[in-house]
Scaffold this active site. Structure first.
Site, PDB file in Angstrom:
ATOM      1  N   LYS A 111       0.798  -1.291   0.040  1.00 13.03           N
ATOM      2  CA  LYS A 111       0.135  -0.049   0.048  1.00 13.03           C
ATOM      3  C   LYS A 111       1.029   1.049  -0.305  1.00 13.03           C
ATOM      4  O   LYS A 111       0.733   2.252  -0.881  1.00 13.03           O
ATOM      5  CB  LYS A 111      -0.615   0.376   1.363  1.00 13.03           C
ATOM      6  CG  LYS A 111      -1.997  -0.703   1.241  1.00 13.03           C
ATOM      7  CD  LYS A 111      -3.383  -0.396   0.534  1.00 13.03           C
ATOM      8  CE  LYS A 111      -4.031  -1.719   0.056  1.00 13.03           C
ATOM      9  NZ  LYS A 111      -4.920  -2.612   1.606  1.00 13.03           N
ATOM     10  N   LYS A 194      -8.776 -16.741 -11.967  1.00  9.66           N
ATOM     11  CA  LYS A 194      -9.866 -16.619 -11.441  1.00  9.66           C
ATOM     12  C   LYS A 194     -11.201 -15.872 -12.086  1.00  9.66           C
ATOM     13  O   LYS A 194     -10.513 -13.919 -11.963  1.00  9.66           O
ATOM     14  CB  LYS A 194      -9.508 -17.135  -9.800  1.00  9.66           C
ATOM     15  CG  LYS A 194      -9.305 -16.135  -9.415  1.00  9.66           C
ATOM     16  CD  LYS A 194      -8.667 -16.306  -7.995  1.00  9.66           C
ATOM     17  CE  LYS A 194      -9.245 -15.492  -6.683  1.00  9.66           C
ATOM     18  NZ  LYS A 194      -8.494 -14.694  -5.922  1.00  9.66           N
ATOM     19  N   LYS A 197     -13.378  -9.117  -9.098  1.00  8.21           N
ATOM     20  CA  LYS A 197     -13.639  -8.036  -9.354  1.00  8.21           C
ATOM     21  C   LYS A 197     -12.747  -7.283 -10.029  1.00  8.21           C
ATOM     22  O   LYS A 197     -13.085  -6.898 -10.980  1.00  8.21           O
ATOM     23  CB  LYS A 197     -13.744  -7.266  -7.986  1.00  8.21           C
ATOM     24  CG  LYS A 197     -14.930  -5.957  -8.076  1.00  8.21           C
ATOM     25  CD  LYS A 197     -14.671  -5.422  -6.852  1.00  8.21           C
ATOM     26  CE  LYS A 197     -15.202  -3.381  -6.757  1.00  8.21           C
ATOM     27  NZ  LYS A 197     -14.398  -3.349  -5.295  1.00  8.21           N
TER      28      LYS A 197
END
Ligand code: TRP
Length: 329
Positions: A111, A194, A197
Protein backbone atom coordinates in the site's frame (compact mmCIF):
# COMPACT_ATOMS: atom_id res chain seq x y z
CA UNK A 1 -18.10 -25.55 20.73
CA UNK A 2 -15.24 -23.83 18.94
CA UNK A 3 -15.67 -20.15 18.21
CA UNK A 4 -15.25 -18.84 14.71
CA UNK A 5 -15.11 -15.21 13.70
CA UNK A 6 -14.42 -13.50 10.44
CA UNK A 7 -14.46 -10.01 9.02
CA UNK A 8 -15.83 -9.04 5.65
CA UNK A 9 -14.42 -6.07 3.78
CA UNK A 10 -17.31 -4.04 2.36
CA UNK A 11 -15.85 -3.71 -1.10
CA UNK A 12 -18.42 -3.97 -3.83
CA UNK A 13 -20.90 -6.66 -4.71
CA UNK A 14 -20.42 -10.38 -4.30
CA UNK A 15 -19.63 -12.40 -7.41
CA UNK A 16 -19.75 -16.14 -8.07
CA UNK A 17 -16.11 -16.46 -7.07
CA UNK A 18 -16.88 -15.00 -3.63
CA UNK A 19 -19.94 -17.21 -3.36
CA UNK A 20 -18.14 -20.51 -3.94
CA UNK A 21 -15.23 -19.33 -1.76
CA UNK A 22 -15.74 -17.35 1.44
CA UNK A 23 -19.53 -17.16 1.45
CA UNK A 24 -20.14 -20.88 1.05
CA UNK A 25 -17.58 -21.73 3.70
CA UNK A 26 -19.19 -19.25 6.14
CA UNK A 27 -22.58 -20.82 5.51
CA UNK A 28 -21.21 -24.29 6.18
CA UNK A 29 -19.36 -23.17 9.29
CA UNK A 30 -22.41 -21.60 10.90
CA UNK A 31 -23.84 -25.10 11.33
CA UNK A 32 -20.78 -26.59 12.99
CA UNK A 33 -19.26 -23.79 15.03
CA UNK A 34 -20.28 -20.88 17.18
CA UNK A 35 -19.85 -18.29 14.47
CA UNK A 36 -19.89 -14.52 14.28
CA UNK A 37 -19.40 -12.49 11.14
CA UNK A 38 -18.90 -8.78 10.86
CA UNK A 39 -18.54 -6.10 8.26
CA UNK A 40 -15.18 -4.38 8.71
CA UNK A 41 -16.23 -0.78 8.16
CA UNK A 42 -13.51 0.67 10.41
CA UNK A 43 -10.89 -1.08 8.32
CA UNK A 44 -12.44 0.37 5.19
CA UNK A 45 -11.63 3.90 6.43
CA UNK A 46 -7.97 3.42 5.52
CA UNK A 47 -8.92 4.28 1.94
CA UNK A 48 -10.96 7.39 2.90
CA UNK A 49 -14.38 6.51 1.44
CA UNK A 50 -17.15 9.12 1.44
CA UNK A 51 -19.91 8.83 4.08
CA UNK A 52 -22.41 7.87 1.38
CA UNK A 53 -19.99 5.28 0.09
CA UNK A 54 -19.64 3.61 3.50
CA UNK A 55 -23.37 3.60 4.16
CA UNK A 56 -24.15 2.06 0.81
CA UNK A 57 -21.40 -0.55 0.77
CA UNK A 58 -22.11 -1.74 4.33
CA UNK A 59 -25.80 -2.09 3.64
CA UNK A 60 -25.18 -3.86 0.33
CA UNK A 61 -22.78 -6.42 1.72
CA UNK A 62 -25.06 -7.09 4.69
CA UNK A 63 -28.04 -7.71 2.38
CA UNK A 64 -25.96 -9.93 0.11
CA UNK A 65 -24.53 -12.14 2.86
CA UNK A 66 -27.98 -12.59 4.36
CA UNK A 67 -29.42 -13.38 0.93
CA UNK A 68 -26.76 -16.05 0.46
CA UNK A 69 -27.83 -17.80 3.63
CA UNK A 70 -26.05 -16.38 6.67
CA UNK A 71 -28.62 -17.09 9.35
CA UNK A 72 -28.42 -14.37 12.02
CA UNK A 73 -30.03 -16.68 14.58
CA UNK A 74 -27.22 -19.18 14.15
CA UNK A 75 -24.42 -16.76 13.39
CA UNK A 76 -24.78 -13.17 14.51
CA UNK A 77 -23.74 -10.74 11.79
CA UNK A 78 -22.77 -7.27 12.94
CA UNK A 79 -21.14 -4.09 11.83
CA UNK A 80 -17.65 -3.64 13.27
CA UNK A 81 -18.23 -0.01 14.25
CA UNK A 82 -21.18 -1.01 16.45
CA UNK A 83 -18.93 -2.90 18.87
CA UNK A 84 -16.91 -0.30 20.77
CA UNK A 85 -14.93 -2.48 23.23
CA UNK A 86 -12.88 -3.65 20.24
CA UNK A 87 -11.49 -0.12 19.94
CA UNK A 88 -10.22 -0.25 23.48
CA UNK A 89 -8.45 -3.53 22.85
CA UNK A 90 -7.02 -2.00 19.65
CA UNK A 91 -5.49 0.76 21.78
CA UNK A 92 -4.05 -1.71 24.29
CA UNK A 93 -2.58 -3.91 21.57
CA UNK A 94 -1.08 -0.90 19.81
CA UNK A 95 1.00 -0.15 22.92
CA UNK A 96 2.87 -3.37 22.34
CA UNK A 97 2.95 -3.43 18.57
CA UNK A 98 6.24 -2.17 17.23
CA UNK A 99 6.79 0.18 14.33
CA UNK A 100 9.40 -2.09 12.76
CA UNK A 101 7.21 -5.18 12.66
CA UNK A 102 4.16 -3.26 11.42
CA UNK A 103 6.21 -1.67 8.65
CA UNK A 104 7.42 -5.08 7.53
CA UNK A 105 3.91 -6.40 6.80
CA UNK A 106 3.74 -7.08 3.08
CA UNK A 107 0.30 -5.58 2.53
CA UNK A 108 1.42 -2.38 4.28
CA UNK A 109 4.56 -2.15 2.17
CA UNK A 110 2.47 -2.76 -0.93
CA UNK A 111 0.00 0.00 0.00
CA UNK A 112 2.84 2.39 0.90
CA UNK A 113 4.30 1.77 -2.54
CA UNK A 114 1.09 2.07 -4.55
CA UNK A 115 -0.51 4.94 -2.63
CA UNK A 116 2.41 7.03 -1.32
CA UNK A 117 0.09 9.99 -0.70
CA UNK A 118 -2.02 8.09 1.81
CA UNK A 119 0.27 6.10 4.08
CA UNK A 120 -1.78 6.69 7.21
CA UNK A 121 -1.45 5.26 10.72
CA UNK A 122 -4.65 3.26 10.25
CA UNK A 123 -3.01 1.42 7.42
CA UNK A 124 0.04 0.76 9.57
CA UNK A 125 -2.04 -0.56 12.46
CA UNK A 126 -4.44 -2.56 10.29
CA UNK A 127 -3.07 -5.80 11.82
CA UNK A 128 -3.67 -4.63 15.41
CA UNK A 129 -7.29 -3.72 14.67
CA UNK A 130 -7.76 -7.08 13.00
CA UNK A 131 -6.19 -8.79 16.03
CA UNK A 132 -8.55 -6.86 18.31
CA UNK A 133 -11.54 -7.97 16.19
CA UNK A 134 -10.76 -11.58 16.92
CA UNK A 135 -9.07 -11.54 20.33
CA UNK A 136 -11.96 -9.52 21.79
CA UNK A 137 -14.04 -12.68 21.40
CA UNK A 138 -11.25 -15.15 22.12
CA UNK A 139 -12.10 -16.95 18.92
CA UNK A 140 -10.49 -20.29 18.05
CA UNK A 141 -10.66 -20.16 14.28
CA UNK A 142 -10.69 -17.48 11.61
CA UNK A 143 -11.74 -18.30 8.06
CA UNK A 144 -9.48 -16.16 5.87
CA UNK A 145 -8.06 -16.05 2.40
CA UNK A 146 -4.39 -16.67 1.64
CA UNK A 147 -3.70 -12.93 1.54
CA UNK A 148 -4.55 -12.63 5.25
CA UNK A 149 -1.98 -15.10 6.55
CA UNK A 150 0.53 -12.49 7.60
CA UNK A 151 -2.17 -10.58 9.50
CA UNK A 152 -3.07 -13.85 11.23
CA UNK A 153 0.56 -14.37 12.23
CA UNK A 154 0.65 -10.86 13.70
CA UNK A 155 -2.55 -11.62 15.61
CA UNK A 156 -0.97 -14.71 17.17
CA UNK A 157 2.18 -12.74 17.95
CA UNK A 158 0.15 -10.02 19.73
CA UNK A 159 -1.75 -12.66 21.71
CA UNK A 160 1.46 -14.37 22.83
CA UNK A 161 3.12 -11.08 23.63
CA UNK A 162 0.22 -9.93 25.80
CA UNK A 163 0.32 -13.20 27.71
CA UNK A 164 4.08 -12.93 28.18
CA UNK A 165 4.12 -9.26 29.24
CA UNK A 166 1.42 -9.75 31.84
CA UNK A 167 2.46 -13.27 32.70
CA UNK A 168 -0.99 -14.67 32.07
CA UNK A 169 -2.46 -17.42 29.95
CA UNK A 170 -5.31 -15.28 28.73
CA UNK A 171 -5.50 -15.03 24.95
CA UNK A 172 -5.40 -18.11 22.81
CA UNK A 173 -3.73 -18.01 19.44
CA UNK A 174 -6.47 -18.11 16.80
CA UNK A 175 -5.93 -20.61 14.02
CA UNK A 176 -6.45 -19.77 10.36
CA UNK A 177 -9.10 -21.78 8.63
CA UNK A 178 -8.09 -21.88 4.99
CA UNK A 179 -11.29 -22.37 3.09
CA UNK A 180 -9.52 -21.89 -0.22
CA UNK A 181 -7.84 -25.28 0.23
CA UNK A 182 -11.24 -26.92 -0.12
CA UNK A 183 -13.14 -24.40 -2.19
CA UNK A 184 -13.62 -24.72 -5.93
CA UNK A 185 -11.66 -22.11 -7.80
CA UNK A 186 -14.17 -20.26 -9.89
CA UNK A 187 -12.60 -19.23 -13.20
CA UNK A 188 -13.23 -15.97 -15.00
CA UNK A 189 -14.86 -15.62 -18.39
CA UNK A 190 -11.80 -14.14 -20.03
CA UNK A 191 -10.06 -17.44 -20.57
CA UNK A 192 -7.68 -17.37 -17.67
CA UNK A 193 -7.14 -17.35 -13.94
CA UNK A 194 -9.88 -16.79 -11.47
CA UNK A 195 -13.00 -14.72 -11.21
CA UNK A 196 -12.31 -11.41 -9.52
CA UNK A 197 -13.57 -7.90 -9.24
CA UNK A 198 -10.26 -6.34 -10.21
CA UNK A 199 -9.91 -8.77 -13.11
CA UNK A 200 -13.14 -7.36 -14.56
CA UNK A 201 -14.33 -10.84 -15.49
CA UNK A 202 -16.90 -11.45 -12.77
CA UNK A 203 -20.56 -12.40 -12.75
CA UNK A 204 -22.20 -10.73 -9.77
CA UNK A 205 -24.96 -12.31 -7.71
CA UNK A 206 -27.03 -9.20 -8.34
CA UNK A 207 -26.53 -9.22 -12.15
CA UNK A 208 -29.84 -9.47 -13.98
CA UNK A 209 -30.59 -12.10 -16.60
CA UNK A 210 -29.65 -9.93 -19.58
CA UNK A 211 -26.33 -8.95 -18.01
CA UNK A 212 -25.46 -12.56 -17.21
CA UNK A 213 -26.27 -13.58 -20.76
CA UNK A 214 -24.21 -10.79 -22.26
CA UNK A 215 -21.19 -11.66 -20.10
CA UNK A 216 -21.39 -15.39 -20.81
CA UNK A 217 -21.88 -14.97 -24.56
CA UNK A 218 -18.73 -12.83 -24.64
CA UNK A 219 -16.64 -15.49 -22.87
CA UNK A 220 -13.40 -16.39 -24.60
CA UNK A 221 -13.38 -19.67 -26.56
CA UNK A 222 -11.24 -21.18 -29.32
CA UNK A 223 -11.96 -22.60 -32.77
CA UNK A 224 -13.03 -25.96 -31.36
CA UNK A 225 -11.48 -29.36 -30.57
CA UNK A 226 -9.32 -30.87 -33.28
CA UNK A 227 -8.92 -34.38 -31.81
CA UNK A 228 -11.37 -36.80 -30.25
CA UNK A 229 -11.31 -36.80 -26.44
CA UNK A 230 -8.67 -34.13 -26.29
CA UNK A 231 -7.74 -32.24 -23.16
CA UNK A 232 -9.55 -28.91 -22.90
CA UNK A 233 -7.49 -25.74 -23.14
CA UNK A 234 -8.00 -23.30 -20.27
CA UNK A 235 -10.77 -21.06 -21.68
CA UNK A 236 -12.89 -24.10 -22.52
CA UNK A 237 -12.11 -25.89 -19.28
CA UNK A 238 -13.25 -22.72 -17.50
CA UNK A 239 -16.67 -22.91 -19.11
CA UNK A 240 -16.98 -26.56 -18.08
CA UNK A 241 -15.92 -25.71 -14.54
CA UNK A 242 -18.70 -23.13 -14.39
CA UNK A 243 -21.13 -25.72 -15.79
CA UNK A 244 -20.08 -28.15 -13.07
CA UNK A 245 -21.00 -25.53 -10.45
CA UNK A 246 -24.42 -24.43 -11.67
CA UNK A 247 -25.76 -27.08 -14.09
CA UNK A 248 -27.08 -30.60 -13.67
CA UNK A 249 -24.81 -33.60 -14.18
CA UNK A 250 -26.82 -34.48 -17.31
CA UNK A 251 -26.19 -31.11 -18.85
CA UNK A 252 -22.51 -31.33 -18.04
CA UNK A 253 -22.23 -34.82 -19.52
CA UNK A 254 -24.15 -33.78 -22.62
CA UNK A 255 -21.73 -30.99 -23.51
CA UNK A 256 -18.72 -32.95 -22.38
CA UNK A 257 -19.65 -35.79 -24.76
CA UNK A 258 -20.15 -33.30 -27.56
CA UNK A 259 -16.73 -31.85 -26.89
CA UNK A 260 -15.17 -35.30 -26.92
CA UNK A 261 -16.97 -36.13 -30.18
CA UNK A 262 -15.88 -32.78 -31.66
CA UNK A 263 -19.51 -31.87 -32.41
CA UNK A 264 -19.78 -29.14 -29.80
CA UNK A 265 -21.14 -25.70 -30.65
CA UNK A 266 -19.87 -23.20 -28.15
CA UNK A 267 -22.86 -20.94 -28.78
CA UNK A 268 -25.19 -23.65 -27.47
CA UNK A 269 -22.96 -24.33 -24.51
CA UNK A 270 -22.89 -20.66 -23.60
CA UNK A 271 -26.63 -20.28 -23.96
CA UNK A 272 -27.18 -23.18 -21.58
CA UNK A 273 -24.53 -21.91 -19.17
CA UNK A 274 -26.10 -18.43 -19.09
CA UNK A 275 -29.50 -19.97 -18.42
CA UNK A 276 -28.17 -22.15 -15.59
CA UNK A 277 -26.18 -19.32 -14.00
CA UNK A 278 -29.31 -17.22 -14.08
CA UNK A 279 -31.38 -20.01 -12.51
CA UNK A 280 -28.74 -20.33 -9.80
CA UNK A 281 -28.56 -16.59 -9.10
CA UNK A 282 -32.23 -15.68 -9.47
CA UNK A 283 -33.43 -16.72 -5.99
CA UNK A 284 -30.38 -15.11 -4.35
CA UNK A 285 -30.92 -11.98 -6.42
CA UNK A 286 -34.55 -11.80 -5.32
CA UNK A 287 -33.57 -12.13 -1.68
CA UNK A 288 -30.91 -9.41 -2.09
CA UNK A 289 -33.58 -7.06 -3.42
CA UNK A 290 -35.97 -8.01 -0.65
CA UNK A 291 -33.37 -7.26 2.05
CA UNK A 292 -32.28 -4.06 0.30
CA UNK A 293 -35.87 -2.88 0.36
CA UNK A 294 -36.40 -3.73 4.00
CA UNK A 295 -34.28 -1.23 5.88
CA UNK A 296 -36.02 -2.09 9.14
CA UNK A 297 -35.18 -5.74 8.95
CA UNK A 298 -31.52 -5.01 8.13
CA UNK A 299 -31.34 -2.62 11.07
CA UNK A 300 -32.90 -5.19 13.40
CA UNK A 301 -30.48 -7.92 12.33
CA UNK A 302 -27.46 -5.61 12.68
CA UNK A 303 -28.63 -4.48 16.11
CA UNK A 304 -29.17 -8.04 17.32
CA UNK A 305 -25.68 -8.95 16.09
CA UNK A 306 -24.12 -5.89 17.70
CA UNK A 307 -25.69 -6.71 21.06
CA UNK A 308 -24.34 -10.24 21.07
CA UNK A 309 -20.89 -9.14 19.92
CA UNK A 310 -20.71 -6.26 22.40
CA UNK A 311 -21.61 -8.54 25.26
CA UNK A 312 -18.92 -11.02 24.22
CA UNK A 313 -16.26 -8.32 23.72
CA UNK A 314 -17.15 -6.49 26.91
CA UNK A 315 -16.69 -9.69 28.90
CA UNK A 316 -13.14 -10.03 27.53
CA UNK A 317 -12.35 -6.35 28.02
CA UNK A 318 -13.39 -6.39 31.68
CA UNK A 319 -10.71 -8.99 32.27
CA UNK A 320 -8.15 -7.26 30.05
CA UNK A 321 -8.53 -3.97 31.93
CA UNK A 322 -7.94 -5.73 35.18
CA UNK A 323 -4.90 -7.61 33.87
CA UNK A 324 -3.39 -4.35 32.60
CA UNK A 325 -3.99 -2.63 35.92
CA UNK A 326 -7.05 -0.52 35.33
CA UNK A 327 -9.31 -0.98 38.28
CA UNK A 328 -12.99 -0.22 38.46
CA UNK A 329 -13.24 2.53 41.07
N1 TRP B 1 -8.54 -8.12 6.69
C1 TRP B 1 -9.67 -8.88 6.24
C2 TRP B 1 -9.74 -8.82 4.72
O1 TRP B 1 -9.14 -7.94 4.14
C3 TRP B 1 -10.97 -8.38 6.83
C4 TRP B 1 -10.94 -8.48 8.30
C5 TRP B 1 -10.91 -7.45 9.19
C6 TRP B 1 -10.90 -9.68 9.05
N2 TRP B 1 -10.88 -7.93 10.46
C7 TRP B 1 -10.88 -9.28 10.41
C8 TRP B 1 -10.90 -11.02 8.71
C9 TRP B 1 -10.86 -10.23 11.43
C10 TRP B 1 -10.87 -11.95 9.72
C11 TRP B 1 -10.85 -11.56 11.08
O2 TRP B 1 -10.39 -9.63 4.11
Amino acid sequence: MEKVISGIRPTGNLHLGNYFGAVKSFIEMQNNYECMFFIADWHSLTTHPTPENIRRSVRTILAEYLACGIDPDKAPIYIQSDVKPVLELYLFLNMNAYLGELERVTSFKEKARTQPDNVNAGLLTYPTLMAADVLAHKADKVPVGKDQEQNMEMMRLFARRFNRIYNVDFFKEPASFHFYDKAVKVPGLDGSGKMGKSEGNAIYLCDDEATIKKKVMRAVTDSGPTKLNQEKPEPIQNLFTLLSLVSSQDTYDYFNDQYNQMTIRYGDLKKQLAQDINAFCAPIRERITAYQNDEEQLARIAKQGAEKATESAEKTLRQVREIIGFRPY
